[in-house]
Motif scaffolding. Structure first.
Motif, PDB file in Angstrom:
ATOM      1  N   LEU A 108       1.838  -2.207   5.184  1.00 51.78           N
ATOM      2  CA  LEU A 108       1.131  -0.969   5.506  1.00 51.78           C
ATOM      3  C   LEU A 108       2.128   0.104   5.962  1.00 51.78           C
ATOM      4  N   PRO A 109       2.408   1.082   5.130  1.00 50.85           N
ATOM      5  CA  PRO A 109       3.291   2.179   5.561  1.00 50.85           C
ATOM      6  C   PRO A 109       2.550   3.084   6.552  1.00 50.85           C
ATOM      7  N   PRO A 110       3.237   4.049   7.142  1.00 52.53           N
ATOM      8  CA  PRO A 110       2.548   4.979   8.045  1.00 52.53           C
ATOM      9  C   PRO A 110       1.312   5.588   7.380  1.00 52.53           C
ATOM     10  N   VAL A 111       0.239   5.674   8.160  1.00 50.02           N
ATOM     11  CA  VAL A 111      -1.048   6.100   7.595  1.00 50.02           C
ATOM     12  C   VAL A 111      -1.245   7.606   7.779  1.00 50.02           C
ATOM     13  N   GLY A 112      -2.129   8.156   6.974  1.00 48.93           N
ATOM     14  CA  GLY A 112      -2.382   9.600   7.110  1.00 48.93           C
ATOM     15  C   GLY A 112      -3.518  10.070   6.227  1.00 48.93           C
ATOM     16  N   GLY A 113      -4.698   9.657   6.589  1.00 53.29           N
ATOM     17  CA  GLY A 113      -5.855  10.142   5.843  1.00 53.29           C
ATOM     18  C   GLY A 113      -6.227  11.546   6.294  1.00 53.29           C
TER      19      GLY A 113
ATOM     20  N   GLU B  10      11.214  -0.311   9.662  1.00 51.27           N
ATOM     21  CA  GLU B  10      10.903  -0.013  11.065  1.00 51.27           C
ATOM     22  C   GLU B  10       9.509   0.564  11.256  1.00 51.27           C
ATOM     23  N   ARG B  11       9.042   1.318  10.284  1.00 51.52           N
ATOM     24  CA  ARG B  11       7.758   2.018  10.465  1.00 51.52           C
ATOM     25  C   ARG B  11       6.609   1.354   9.707  1.00 51.52           C
ATOM     26  N   MET B  12       6.910   0.223   9.093  1.00 51.96           N
ATOM     27  CA  MET B  12       5.899  -0.469   8.286  1.00 51.96           C
ATOM     28  C   MET B  12       5.202  -1.530   9.139  1.00 51.96           C
ATOM     29  N   ALA B  13       3.891  -1.622   9.021  1.00 49.74           N
ATOM     30  CA  ALA B  13       3.156  -2.692   9.695  1.00 49.74           C
ATOM     31  C   ALA B  13       2.795  -3.761   8.664  1.00 49.74           C
TER      32      ALA B  13
ATOM     33  N   SER C 240      -0.420  -7.911   3.641  1.00 52.25           N
ATOM     34  CA  SER C 240      -0.507  -6.485   3.315  1.00 52.25           C
ATOM     35  C   SER C 240       0.634  -5.741   4.005  1.00 52.25           C
TER      36      SER C 240
ATOM     37  N   TYR D 165       0.827  -1.221   0.000  1.00 50.44           N
ATOM     38  CA  TYR D 165       0.000   0.000   0.000  1.00 50.44           C
ATOM     39  C   TYR D 165       0.859   1.268   0.000  1.00 50.44           C
ATOM     40  N   GLY D 166       0.232   2.346  -0.428  1.00 48.41           N
ATOM     41  CA  GLY D 166       0.857   3.661  -0.375  1.00 48.41           C
ATOM     42  C   GLY D 166       2.202   3.689  -1.069  1.00 48.41           C
ATOM     43  N   VAL D 167       3.139   4.334  -0.412  1.00 46.43           N
ATOM     44  CA  VAL D 167       4.465   4.524  -1.005  1.00 46.43           C
ATOM     45  C   VAL D 167       5.169   3.186  -1.254  1.00 46.43           C
TER      46      VAL D 167
END
Lengths: 144, 87
Positions: free
Chosen positions: B81-86, B55-58, B79, B13-15
């Motif tokens: 999941l990089p840091p989120v930010g909606g 380190e910051r990926m879930a 999946s 996902y994302g970046v």
């Protein structure tokens, strides 16, 4: 529906949350702005892990109701390509009194931004684009 | 005797989609990769650019957030999941 690719309508949630026990209604809407960090922004693209983001948003709604003792909290987030001025997220809270409604709405939108599995890509006027950094999800520690 | 491999479906996902060469793909692993931590090690080896996000990926397994020691099975959907930010 917590995540949708079609236009959000604030009045849908206002109508859905009507509650005669509530004397306060707070609506927060997040819209696409045309700049970020001195860069001119043309549009945003939102993507999501829809199953997980839906679950996270619903958890935030329940948590907000319990934490602030507010009867109504609903949040919707849009995904896909959004133009400047489009509504990206809406949070609606109804409470008996205004203090709880304001606090709860602030909490709800902050938690969604920190926890919902949603990502935002900015498209700049110079033709470049970039995913905005956000909050790392806390992965549970290994259980031994 | 041929080593029995297994397959996972990877969604980045994302970046992270850029660093993994796309959003969705099926990847085969040897049985020595049995838990989430080992899977991430193997993915970083396959996609070295993932290292800076590690380190910051879930990681979610079948739409559930995972623990590093959770087991991976044939057919699982993973999946990243990089840091989120909606918002």
């Amino acid at each position: 529906m917590s995540i949708q690719s079609t236009e959000l309508d604030i009045f849908d949630l206002i109508n859905e949350t009507e509650d005669a026990s509530c004397g306060a209604l707070v609506v927060f809407g997040g819209t696409v702005r045309n700049h970020h960090d001195a860069q001119s922004v043309d549009r945003l693209s939102y993507s999501a892990h829809e199953i997980m983001a839906t679950r996270s948003i619903q958890q935030v709604e329940i948590e907000t109701q319990e934490k602030f003792d507010v009867p109504q909290c609903r949040i919707q987030h849009r995904i896909g390509d959004l133009e400047i001025g489009d509504l990206a997220v809406v949070a609606v809270v109804r409470a008996a009194h205004r203090d709880a409604a304001f606090e709860a709405a602030r909490y709800a939108i902050d938690e969604v931004k920190k926890r919902a599995e949603i990502w935002k890509e900015e498209h700049y006027s110079n033709g470049q684009s970039r995913f905005r950094d956000g909050t790392s999800l806390n992965t549970p520690e290994p259980s031994n | 005797m041929t080593e029995q491999t297994f397959q996972i479906k990877l969604n980045a996902y994302g970046v992270l989609q850029t660093d993994c060469g796309g959003f969705e793909q099926t990847i085969e692993f040897p049985p020595s990769v049995s838990n989430v931590e080992q899977l991430v090690d193997a993915l970083v080896e396959k996609f070295p650019k993932l290292q800076i996000h590690r380190e910051r990926m879930a990681v979610a397994v079948n739409d559930q957030r995972s623990n590093t020691q959770d087991l991976i099975r044939d057919g699982d959907c993973i999946s990243l999941l990089p840091p989120v930010g909606g918002g």
